[in-house]
Design a protein around this motif. Sequence first.
Motif, PDB file in Angstrom:
ATOM      1  N   ALA A 140      40.937  27.197  41.393  1.00  0.00           N
ATOM      2  CA  ALA A 140      40.713  28.377  40.556  1.00  0.00           C
ATOM      3  C   ALA A 140      39.381  28.993  40.940  1.00  0.00           C
ATOM      4  O   ALA A 140      38.499  28.330  41.474  1.00  0.00           O
ATOM      5  CB  ALA A 140      40.711  27.988  39.091  1.00  0.00           C
ATOM      6  N   HIS A 141      39.265  30.261  40.669  1.00  0.00           N
ATOM      7  CA  HIS A 141      38.020  30.954  40.960  1.00  0.00           C
ATOM      8  C   HIS A 141      37.774  31.951  39.841  1.00  0.00           C
ATOM      9  O   HIS A 141      38.692  32.675  39.438  1.00  0.00           O
ATOM     10  CB  HIS A 141      38.108  31.673  42.310  1.00  0.00           C
ATOM     11  N   PRO A 142      36.577  32.021  39.323  1.00  0.00           N
ATOM     12  CA  PRO A 142      36.332  32.916  38.185  1.00  0.00           C
ATOM     13  C   PRO A 142      36.537  34.392  38.513  1.00  0.00           C
ATOM     14  O   PRO A 142      36.855  35.175  37.632  1.00  0.00           O
ATOM     15  CB  PRO A 142      34.890  32.634  37.803  1.00  0.00           C
ATOM     16  N   ASP A 156      38.956  35.577  40.269  1.00  0.00           N
ATOM     17  CA  ASP A 156      40.389  35.864  40.317  1.00  0.00           C
ATOM     18  C   ASP A 156      40.941  36.182  38.934  1.00  0.00           C
ATOM     19  O   ASP A 156      42.033  36.730  38.809  1.00  0.00           O
ATOM     20  CB  ASP A 156      41.152  34.665  40.890  1.00  0.00           C
ATOM     21  N   ALA A 157      40.242  35.854  37.876  1.00  0.00           N
ATOM     22  CA  ALA A 157      40.735  36.068  36.529  1.00  0.00           C
ATOM     23  C   ALA A 157      40.556  37.527  36.134  1.00  0.00           C
ATOM     24  O   ALA A 157      39.563  38.165  36.450  1.00  0.00           O
ATOM     25  CB  ALA A 157      39.978  35.173  35.546  1.00  0.00           C
ATOM     26  N   SER A 158      41.566  38.034  35.452  1.00  0.00           N
ATOM     27  CA  SER A 158      41.437  39.402  34.940  1.00  0.00           C
ATOM     28  C   SER A 158      41.087  39.337  33.465  1.00  0.00           C
ATOM     29  O   SER A 158      41.643  38.527  32.718  1.00  0.00           O
ATOM     30  CB  SER A 158      42.732  40.171  35.161  1.00  0.00           C
ATOM     31  N   GLN A 159      40.192  40.177  33.072  1.00  0.00           N
ATOM     32  CA  GLN A 159      39.725  40.201  31.683  1.00  0.00           C
ATOM     33  C   GLN A 159      40.268  41.459  31.023  1.00  0.00           C
ATOM     34  O   GLN A 159      39.878  42.555  31.375  1.00  0.00           O
ATOM     35  CB  GLN A 159      38.197  40.184  31.641  1.00  0.00           C
TER      36      GLN A 159
END
Length: 66
Positions: A53-55, A57-60
């Motif tokens: 995981a990579h921060p 890559d996350a959508s907010q």
Amino acid sequence: MAVDNKTVIDMAHLARIAVAEEDIPQIASQMSKVLDLAEKMAAVDTDALAPMAHPLDASQPLRTDA
């Protein structure tokens, strides 16, 4: 990596932490264990492993500005 009493005293001085004289050997031992663990972790070959995981890559989901 072995941490000696003088290193603990120097680090406590730099961090502006009061360390009791009788606690210095125990702190040195604990610091040595932490540094040994870090050396073991650094020695593991992770070149062939993909990140899980990579921060970034996350959508907010954000609300619209009003």
